[in-house]
Design a protein around this motif. Structure first.
Motif, short mmCIF file in Angstrom:
data_model
loop_
_atom_site.label_atom_id
_atom_site.label_comp_id
_atom_site.label_asym_id
_atom_site.label_seq_id
_atom_site.Cartn_x
_atom_site.Cartn_y
_atom_site.Cartn_z
N HIS A 1 0.83 -1.21 0.00
CA HIS A 1 0.00 0.00 0.00
C HIS A 1 0.86 1.26 0.00
N ALA A 2 1.97 1.22 0.75
CA ALA A 2 2.86 2.39 0.77
C ALA A 2 3.40 2.66 -0.63
N TYR A 3 3.73 1.60 -1.35
CA TYR A 3 4.20 1.78 -2.73
C TYR A 3 3.09 2.31 -3.63
N ARG A 4 1.92 1.75 -3.49
CA ARG A 4 0.79 2.18 -4.34
C ARG A 4 0.38 3.63 -4.08
N LEU A 5 0.64 4.10 -2.88
CA LEU A 5 0.31 5.49 -2.56
C LEU A 5 1.29 6.49 -3.16
N LEU A 6 2.42 5.99 -3.65
CA LEU A 6 3.36 6.90 -4.30
C LEU A 6 2.74 7.42 -5.59
N PRO A 7 2.93 8.69 -5.88
CA PRO A 7 2.46 9.19 -7.17
C PRO A 7 3.19 8.46 -8.30
N GLU A 8 2.55 8.33 -9.43
CA GLU A 8 3.11 7.60 -10.56
C GLU A 8 4.54 8.06 -10.89
N GLU A 9 4.77 9.36 -10.85
CA GLU A 9 6.08 9.88 -11.22
C GLU A 9 7.20 9.48 -10.25
N ARG A 10 6.82 9.04 -9.02
CA ARG A 10 7.82 8.61 -8.03
C ARG A 10 8.01 7.09 -8.02
N ARG A 11 7.29 6.37 -8.85
CA ARG A 11 7.42 4.91 -8.91
C ARG A 11 8.56 4.53 -9.87
N SER A 12 9.72 4.91 -9.48
CA SER A 12 10.91 4.67 -10.30
C SER A 12 11.38 3.22 -10.16
N GLU A 13 12.38 2.89 -10.91
CA GLU A 13 12.98 1.55 -10.78
C GLU A 13 13.55 1.36 -9.38
N ALA A 14 14.11 2.42 -8.82
CA ALA A 14 14.65 2.34 -7.46
C ALA A 14 13.54 2.05 -6.44
N ALA A 15 12.38 2.70 -6.62
CA ALA A 15 11.24 2.46 -5.72
C ALA A 15 10.72 1.04 -5.87
N LYS A 16 10.67 0.55 -7.12
CA LYS A 16 10.23 -0.83 -7.35
C LYS A 16 11.21 -1.82 -6.74
N SER A 17 12.50 -1.54 -6.89
CA SER A 17 13.52 -2.42 -6.30
C SER A 17 13.42 -2.42 -4.78
N ALA A 18 13.18 -1.24 -4.20
CA ALA A 18 13.03 -1.15 -2.74
C ALA A 18 11.81 -1.96 -2.27
N LEU A 19 10.73 -1.90 -3.05
CA LEU A 19 9.53 -2.69 -2.72
C LEU A 19 9.86 -4.18 -2.73
N VAL A 20 10.55 -4.63 -3.76
CA VAL A 20 10.91 -6.05 -3.86
C VAL A 20 11.79 -6.46 -2.68
N VAL A 21 12.74 -5.63 -2.31
CA VAL A 21 13.63 -5.93 -1.19
C VAL A 21 12.82 -6.03 0.11
N GLN A 22 11.89 -5.09 0.32
CA GLN A 22 11.06 -5.12 1.54
C GLN A 22 10.20 -6.38 1.58
N VAL A 23 9.59 -6.74 0.45
CA VAL A 23 8.77 -7.95 0.40
C VAL A 23 9.63 -9.17 0.66
#
Length: 124
Positions: A77-99
């Motif tokens: 949910h924290a990732y989904r709440l990010l605005p589209e422009e902030r959903r960078s590859e780094a944010a996606k990678s951070a999400l994967v690491v957290q999961v």
């Protein structure tokens, strides 16, 4: 705290009810001087239910699953709440690491729990 229902909670409740009924029936059969095979059979059934409940550990598994699901949900949910422009590859990678961290922590806890149960069963 919200009460959830489902197959896991129904199975745990059913197991507790069966254990209660069979242990009560064992005591009642003994008090009524039922044949020894009836009392012994009821006792064996009760013991089987207790053993199955211990082996499968429904309640603990359900609590662990619920906790992991809540952690994963909060992270996603924290990732989904990010605005589209902030959903960078780094944010996606951070999400994967957290999961992955949540999954690893739960897997490690489950493994330790199983070892503890196994070691406890081997101790006289």
């Amino acid at each position: 705290m919200r009460h959830t229902s489902g197959p896991g909670t129904a199975a745990a409740l059913g197991a507790r009810i069966l254990i209660l009924l069979t242990t009560a029936a064992t005591t009642l059969a003994a008090a009524l001087q039922a044949p020894a095979w009836v009392t012994a059979g009821l006792g064996a059934i009760a013991l089987t239910f207790v053993g199955l409940r211990r082996i499968f550990d429904w309640h603990e598994n359900r609590l662990s699953f619920s906790s992991a699901r809540a952690k994963l949900g909060r992270t996603i949910h924290a990732y989904r709440l990010l605005p589209e422009e902030r959903r960078s590859e780094a944010a996606k990678s951070a999400l994967v690491v957290q999961v992955d961290d949540i999954v690893m922590a739960e897997t490690t806890a489950w493994t330790e729990h199983r070892r503890t149960m196994r070691d406890g069963e081997q101790t006289p």
